[in-house]
Write a protein that holds these residues in place. Sequence first.
Motif, short mmCIF file in Angstrom:
data_model
loop_
_atom_site.label_atom_id
_atom_site.label_comp_id
_atom_site.label_asym_id
_atom_site.label_seq_id
_atom_site.Cartn_x
_atom_site.Cartn_y
_atom_site.Cartn_z
N ARG A 236 0.80 -1.22 0.00
CA ARG A 236 0.00 0.00 0.00
C ARG A 236 0.84 1.28 0.00
N ASP A 237 1.96 1.27 0.75
CA ASP A 237 2.77 2.49 0.84
C ASP A 237 3.83 2.58 -0.24
N ASN A 241 8.38 -4.43 1.01
CA ASN A 241 8.44 -5.30 2.19
C ASN A 241 7.62 -4.69 3.32
N GLY A 242 7.37 -5.49 4.35
CA GLY A 242 6.58 -5.02 5.47
C GLY A 242 6.66 -5.99 6.63
N THR A 243 5.92 -5.71 7.68
CA THR A 243 5.94 -6.51 8.91
C THR A 243 4.52 -6.79 9.37
N MET A 244 4.28 -8.04 9.80
CA MET A 244 3.00 -8.44 10.35
C MET A 244 3.16 -8.69 11.84
N VAL A 245 2.07 -8.51 12.62
CA VAL A 245 2.10 -8.70 14.06
C VAL A 245 1.04 -9.73 14.43
N CYS A 246 1.40 -10.67 15.30
CA CYS A 246 0.46 -11.67 15.80
C CYS A 246 -0.37 -11.05 16.91
N GLY A 247 -1.67 -10.91 16.70
CA GLY A 247 -2.55 -10.30 17.69
C GLY A 247 -3.51 -11.30 18.31
N GLU A 248 -4.40 -10.79 19.17
CA GLU A 248 -5.36 -11.65 19.86
C GLU A 248 -6.26 -12.41 18.89
N GLY A 250 -5.43 -13.09 15.65
CA GLY A 250 -4.67 -13.59 14.51
C GLY A 250 -3.72 -12.53 13.99
N TRP A 251 -3.28 -12.70 12.75
CA TRP A 251 -2.32 -11.77 12.16
C TRP A 251 -2.97 -10.42 11.86
N LEU A 252 -2.25 -9.36 12.25
CA LEU A 252 -2.68 -8.01 11.92
C LEU A 252 -1.91 -7.53 10.68
N HIS A 253 -2.56 -6.72 9.88
CA HIS A 253 -1.92 -6.11 8.72
C HIS A 253 -1.35 -7.19 7.77
N LEU A 254 -2.22 -8.04 7.28
CA LEU A 254 -1.79 -9.05 6.32
C LEU A 254 -1.23 -8.37 5.07
N PRO A 255 -0.30 -9.01 4.38
CA PRO A 255 0.31 -8.39 3.20
C PRO A 255 -0.74 -8.06 2.13
N THR A 256 -0.60 -6.89 1.51
CA THR A 256 -1.48 -6.49 0.42
C THR A 256 -0.60 -6.12 -0.78
N CYS A 257 0.15 -7.08 -1.26
CA CYS A 257 1.04 -6.83 -2.39
C CYS A 257 0.25 -6.90 -3.70
N PHE A 258 0.40 -5.92 -4.53
CA PHE A 258 -0.33 -5.85 -5.78
C PHE A 258 0.58 -5.31 -6.88
N LYS A 259 0.16 -5.53 -8.12
CA LYS A 259 0.92 -5.02 -9.25
C LYS A 259 0.83 -3.50 -9.30
N SER A 260 1.94 -2.88 -9.53
CA SER A 260 1.97 -1.42 -9.56
C SER A 260 1.01 -0.86 -10.60
N ALA A 261 0.84 -1.56 -11.73
CA ALA A 261 -0.02 -1.05 -12.81
C ALA A 261 -1.49 -1.11 -12.45
N ASP A 262 -1.86 -1.85 -11.40
CA ASP A 262 -3.27 -2.03 -11.06
C ASP A 262 -3.75 -1.05 -9.99
N LYS A 263 -2.89 -0.21 -9.48
CA LYS A 263 -3.30 0.69 -8.41
C LYS A 263 -4.08 1.87 -8.96
N ILE A 278 -10.12 9.87 4.80
CA ILE A 278 -9.09 10.79 4.31
C ILE A 278 -8.56 10.25 2.99
N PRO A 279 -8.57 11.05 1.94
CA PRO A 279 -8.12 10.54 0.63
C PRO A 279 -6.63 10.25 0.62
N LEU A 280 -6.25 9.22 -0.12
CA LEU A 280 -4.86 8.84 -0.29
C LEU A 280 -4.42 9.13 -1.72
N GLU A 281 -3.12 9.17 -1.92
CA GLU A 281 -2.61 9.38 -3.27
C GLU A 281 -2.69 8.10 -4.10
#
Length: 384
Positions: A236-237, A241-248, A250-263, A278-281
Amino acid sequence: MQLLVTVILTLWVSWARGQEITCDPPLIENSHYIPKRTNYELGQEITYYCTTGFFPSSRGNTATCTDKGWDPPPRCSLNPCELPKLKHGLLYKEDTYRSYFPAPIKQWFYYSCDENYVTPPESFWHYITCTQDGWTPEVPCLRKCVFNDLKHVRTPPKEQRLLQGQSIKIDCLPGYSLLNPQSTVTCTEKGWSSLPRCIKHCDMPTFENARAVITGRPFRLNDTLDYQCLDGYENRDGSTNGTMVCGEDGWLHLPTCFKSADKCGPPPPINYGAITSIPLEVYPPWSRVEYQCQDYYELRGPQYVTCSSAKWSEPPRCIVPCVISEKIMNAKNIQIKGKNDKTYYAKTGDIIDFMCKSGRKAATSKESFQAMCLEGTVEFPICE
């Protein structure tokens, strides 16, 4: 030089004094011992043997010459036990009994245990008995361990109790495990060998368009797992690469890897309305945003729009309300039934009931006094 001489003299004096310390031959009734000497130097040892019917010290039948005498003090007595030292309990009444001589005296003490400790039969009172091998039971007060407030545990049931030395297997509910890798806990003198608590764990997740940097299972609560997007993908950013955290849950912030051309870029703007977040770029594929209209404007079309293949789905539009002002009504000598508002707002499709002002009469048809709002316009009746 003088300091060196002083140190040597001190060491020599200490050695000489040690050589002067000796032990006299011990006087042990009802026994014989070896070796026999006129005196014994420090560190020398004797072994003694009691005659039939008598017993040596519970610390053994050897004694060593020390600067304080023989240790442990050698003795042969009718009672093989010395006064018991009870851990985690209190001694009470002492009883003795001897059936015939030279049989040893039977000796026992009644005792009770401290809180969280119990006697072997789990009764409040018990007795510790002197035998040829020493006091029995060897451990008079056993630690009591109780499972309390166990969460996320399948077995054992709550309130199950174990005694010192006993072990039990803990079976956690799916998605939970013990703090350590073992599944068995033991009741020890100081309590549980490890805290019998089932905590949340996370299994290795299934990745889409990404891979784990470090593998391992299970992951404990608050453990992190680094991941890396596959070639040609980003998250998303915009990083790979990124980091996931094990929470109560299950996993928080699962990977959201996508093709750059599809954003997608920012969502499309609409008149008299906007998105609720809030709008994002940049938005990854399948992102969804919600729209809302300004007050009195009606949302027409989909409330949510979705990013797909670098495009947003069709956005909604906001329908203009009908604004009925006091100035308009005065000009036409009309008013709204049951309303005293100087300005009245109506949505598309709303029916507005009009009436003539006091002293005025209708100049248009009766049907015209029930008007409908149509996307900001309304046909007004007239009174004269």
